[in-house]
Design a protein around this motif. Structure first.
Motif, PDB file in Angstrom:
ATOM      1  N   ILE A 114       2.228   1.793   9.585  1.00 27.76           N
ATOM      2  CA  ILE A 114       1.680   1.110   8.415  1.00 27.76           C
ATOM      3  C   ILE A 114       1.350   2.156   7.356  1.00 27.76           C
ATOM      4  CG2 ILE A 114      -0.097  -0.461   7.562  1.00 27.76           C
ATOM      5  CD1 ILE A 114       1.685  -1.709   9.673  1.00 27.76           C
ATOM      6  N   PRO A 115       1.776   1.973   6.109  1.00 26.46           N
ATOM      7  CA  PRO A 115       1.476   2.951   5.055  1.00 26.46           C
ATOM      8  C   PRO A 115      -0.034   3.200   4.956  1.00 26.46           C
ATOM      9  CG  PRO A 115       3.073   1.352   4.273  1.00 26.46           C
ATOM     10  CD  PRO A 115       2.589   0.847   5.600  1.00 26.46           C
ATOM     11  N   PRO A 116      -0.456   4.466   4.824  1.00 27.44           N
ATOM     12  CA  PRO A 116      -1.888   4.782   4.763  1.00 27.44           C
ATOM     13  C   PRO A 116      -2.530   4.437   3.426  1.00 27.44           C
ATOM     14  CG  PRO A 116      -0.586   6.780   4.538  1.00 27.44           C
ATOM     15  CD  PRO A 116       0.387   5.681   4.841  1.00 27.44           C
ATOM     16  N   VAL A 117      -1.737   4.372   2.362  1.00 28.16           N
ATOM     17  CA  VAL A 117      -2.270   4.035   1.039  1.00 28.16           C
ATOM     18  C   VAL A 117      -2.497   2.523   0.974  1.00 28.16           C
ATOM     19  CG1 VAL A 117      -1.872   4.127  -1.448  1.00 28.16           C
ATOM     20  CG2 VAL A 117      -1.032   5.980   0.030  1.00 28.16           C
ATOM     21  N   ALA A 122      -0.585  -3.075   1.401  1.00 30.28           N
ATOM     22  CA  ALA A 122      -0.599  -4.473   0.970  1.00 30.28           C
ATOM     23  C   ALA A 122       0.817  -4.959   0.662  1.00 30.28           C
ATOM     24  CB  ALA A 122      -1.489  -4.628  -0.255  1.00 30.28           C
ATOM     25  N   VAL A 123       1.593  -4.110  -0.029  1.00 33.98           N
ATOM     26  CA  VAL A 123       2.984  -4.463  -0.334  1.00 33.98           C
ATOM     27  C   VAL A 123       3.782  -4.602   0.960  1.00 33.98           C
ATOM     28  CG1 VAL A 123       5.119  -3.663  -1.410  1.00 33.98           C
ATOM     29  CG2 VAL A 123       2.949  -3.403  -2.621  1.00 33.98           C
ATOM     30  N   PHE A 124       3.544  -3.685   1.882  1.00 39.25           N
ATOM     31  CA  PHE A 124       4.244  -3.730   3.170  1.00 39.25           C
ATOM     32  C   PHE A 124       3.953  -5.030   3.910  1.00 39.25           C
ATOM     33  CE2 PHE A 124       4.297  -3.097   7.753  1.00 39.25           C
ATOM     34  CZ  PHE A 124       5.547  -2.537   7.954  1.00 39.25           C
ATOM     35  N   LEU A 125       2.681  -5.424   3.977  1.00 40.01           N
ATOM     36  CA  LEU A 125       2.307  -6.645   4.685  1.00 40.01           C
ATOM     37  C   LEU A 125       2.903  -7.878   4.015  1.00 40.01           C
ATOM     38  CD1 LEU A 125      -1.433  -5.875   5.520  1.00 40.01           C
ATOM     39  CD2 LEU A 125       0.515  -5.816   7.083  1.00 40.01           C
ATOM     40  N   LEU A 126       2.920  -7.883   2.680  1.00 37.80           N
ATOM     41  CA  LEU A 126       3.484  -9.025   1.956  1.00 37.80           C
ATOM     42  C   LEU A 126       4.980  -9.141   2.197  1.00 37.80           C
ATOM     43  CD1 LEU A 126       3.305 -11.331  -0.111  1.00 37.80           C
ATOM     44  CD2 LEU A 126       3.585  -9.614  -1.915  1.00 37.80           C
ATOM     45  N   ASN A 205       5.060 -11.365  13.070  1.00 40.23           N
ATOM     46  CA  ASN A 205       5.081 -10.087  12.361  1.00 40.23           C
ATOM     47  C   ASN A 205       3.676  -9.655  11.952  1.00 40.23           C
ATOM     48  OD1 ASN A 205       7.853 -10.123  12.573  1.00 40.23           O
ATOM     49  ND2 ASN A 205       8.227  -9.634  10.433  1.00 40.23           N
ATOM     50  N   LEU A 206       2.903 -10.585  11.408  1.00 36.57           N
ATOM     51  CA  LEU A 206       1.545 -10.253  10.980  1.00 36.57           C
ATOM     52  C   LEU A 206       0.678  -9.835  12.163  1.00 36.57           C
ATOM     53  CD1 LEU A 206       0.892 -13.034   8.306  1.00 36.57           C
ATOM     54  CD2 LEU A 206       1.416 -10.625   7.903  1.00 36.57           C
ATOM     55  N   ALA A 207       0.887 -10.472  13.317  1.00 35.99           N
ATOM     56  CA  ALA A 207       0.135 -10.100  14.514  1.00 35.99           C
ATOM     57  C   ALA A 207       0.492  -8.680  14.964  1.00 35.99           C
ATOM     58  CB  ALA A 207       0.410 -11.096  15.640  1.00 35.99           C
ATOM     59  N   ILE A 208       1.781  -8.351  14.927  1.00 30.78           N
ATOM     60  CA  ILE A 208       2.213  -7.007  15.304  1.00 30.78           C
ATOM     61  C   ILE A 208       1.618  -5.965  14.364  1.00 30.78           C
ATOM     62  CG2 ILE A 208       4.225  -5.468  15.375  1.00 30.78           C
ATOM     63  CD1 ILE A 208       5.832  -7.801  16.498  1.00 30.78           C
ATOM     64  N   PHE A 209       1.614  -6.271  13.073  1.00 32.35           N
ATOM     65  CA  PHE A 209       1.058  -5.321  12.109  1.00 32.35           C
ATOM     66  C   PHE A 209      -0.444  -5.164  12.303  1.00 32.35           C
ATOM     67  CE2 PHE A 209       4.659  -6.899   9.175  1.00 32.35           C
ATOM     68  CZ  PHE A 209       5.575  -6.136   9.872  1.00 32.35           C
ATOM     69  N   MET A 213      -2.500  -1.611  13.401  1.00 27.36           N
ATOM     70  CA  MET A 213      -3.581  -0.981  12.651  1.00 27.36           C
ATOM     71  C   MET A 213      -4.860  -0.818  13.483  1.00 27.36           C
ATOM     72  SD  MET A 213      -3.189  -2.628   8.815  1.00 27.36           S
ATOM     73  CE  MET A 213      -3.239  -4.345   9.337  1.00 27.36           C
ATOM     74  N   MET A 214      -4.818  -1.297  14.727  1.00 28.97           N
ATOM     75  CA  MET A 214      -6.022  -1.261  15.547  1.00 28.97           C
ATOM     76  C   MET A 214      -6.087  -0.039  16.469  1.00 28.97           C
ATOM     77  SD  MET A 214      -6.247  -5.276  16.648  1.00 28.97           S
ATOM     78  CE  MET A 214      -7.498  -4.948  17.896  1.00 28.97           C
ATOM     79  N   GLY A 215      -4.972   0.673  16.570  1.00 31.15           N
ATOM     80  CA  GLY A 215      -4.976   1.781  17.511  1.00 31.15           C
ATOM     81  C   GLY A 215      -4.412   3.045  16.916  1.00 31.15           C
ATOM     82  N   PRO A 216      -4.239   4.085  17.747  1.00 36.68           N
ATOM     83  CA  PRO A 216      -3.670   5.342  17.257  1.00 36.68           C
ATOM     84  C   PRO A 216      -2.212   5.169  16.923  1.00 36.68           C
ATOM     85  CG  PRO A 216      -3.903   5.383  19.660  1.00 36.68           C
ATOM     86  CD  PRO A 216      -4.579   4.130  19.175  1.00 36.68           C
ATOM     87  N   GLY A 217      -1.691   6.104  16.183  1.00 33.82           N
ATOM     88  CA  GLY A 217      -0.287   6.097  15.841  1.00 33.82           C
ATOM     89  C   GLY A 217      -0.016   5.463  14.493  1.00 33.82           C
ATOM     90  N   VAL A 218      -1.077   5.037  13.778  1.00 37.50           N
ATOM     91  CA  VAL A 218      -0.875   4.465  12.456  1.00 37.50           C
ATOM     92  C   VAL A 218      -0.482   5.575  11.503  1.00 37.50           C
ATOM     93  CG1 VAL A 218      -1.949   3.235  10.563  1.00 37.50           C
ATOM     94  CG2 VAL A 218      -2.538   2.659  12.910  1.00 37.50           C
ATOM     95  N   ALA A 219       0.612   5.335  10.749  1.00 30.68           N
ATOM     96  CA  ALA A 219       1.097   6.373   9.832  1.00 30.68           C
ATOM     97  C   ALA A 219       1.230   5.789   8.442  1.00 30.68           C
ATOM     98  CB  ALA A 219       2.441   6.903  10.305  1.00 30.68           C
TER      99      ALA A 219
END
Length: 219
Positions: A114-117, A122-126, A205-209, A213-219
């Motif tokens: 997930i983008p850190p910015v 927000a754009v990614f999720l949309l 998809n929203l559930a996966i995202f 965002m809940m654990g390590p490995g978010v980039a």
């Protein structure tokens, strides 16, 4: 028109080829900045969805030929929500078993960067969570599925699932996409409404995202 009547191959072929060409062209023209790449991708997918629906609507077969018959939206949304709940419970049980019995991190198997910015996230999720799933369902479980249904439900489910998984190429076999594609196609067949697989795809998809965002490995 009978809503179960398969869409003619000649009616389905041209828009499908147009989508393939548009996707390939955009891939070579996307800007380098990740945020702009995702925004451009989202715009293309939105235009594809609108274009596909317009093409079918103007073809004389009507949107009912792709599972959007009048009055199907509400029942399709309800069916998709129930399928999503059942699929989520099954996936959760599978992840719990994988973690407890086989010591496998189930979240790691589905985690996506997930983008850190915040604005880019927000754009990614949309785009990846809503716009792209809707466009993909119109393409795969709408037009493609309807054209394949002339050879029976098994052929339509199998072929659309294989093509959906093949379209999501990456490092390794696309297990999640193959399972998801099968569930989407089965929901389309059982409910008779395109709204069902759209709902499952978006919520999935929203559930996966959210899990990503809940654990390590978010980039």
């Amino acid at each position: 028109m009978d809503p179960a009547r398969p869409l003619p191959l000649k009616t389905a072929l041209l828009p499908l080829l147009a989508v393939v060409v548009a996707e390939a062209a955009l891939a070579s023209l996307l800007p380098a900045a990740p945020g702009r790449r995702m925004a451009a991708f989202g715009i293309l997918r939105a235009l594809e969805a609108l274009g596909l629906l317009a093409w079918i609507g103007a073809s004389g077969y009507g949107l009912q030929s792709v599972g959007l018959r009048p009055g199907s939206l509400g029942p399709g949304l309800r069916a998709g929500s129930l399928w999503s709940l059942a699929f989520g419970l099954a996936a959760g049980c599978g992840g719990w078993i994988a973690c407890g019995v086989f010591d496998i991190d189930g979240i790691a198997l589905i985690r996506v960067p997930i983008p850190p910015v915040p604005a880019e996230a927000a754009v990614f999720l949309l785009v990846a969570g809503i716009v792209s799933p809707m466009a993909e369902e119109i393409f795969f479980r709408g037009i493609l599925y309807s054209a394949l249904r002339r050879w029976g439900a098994v052929a339509a489910i199998t072929a659309s699932t294989v093509l959906f998984a093949a379209a999501h190429t990456g490092p390794g076999f696309p297990v999640v996409q193959a399972i998801g594609g099968f569930v989407f196609a089965l929901a389309r067949e059982k409910s008779g409404s395109l709204a069902a697989p759209v709902t499952i795809h978006v919520l999935g998809n929203l559930a996966i995202f959210a899990l990503s965002m809940m654990g390590p490995g978010v980039a």
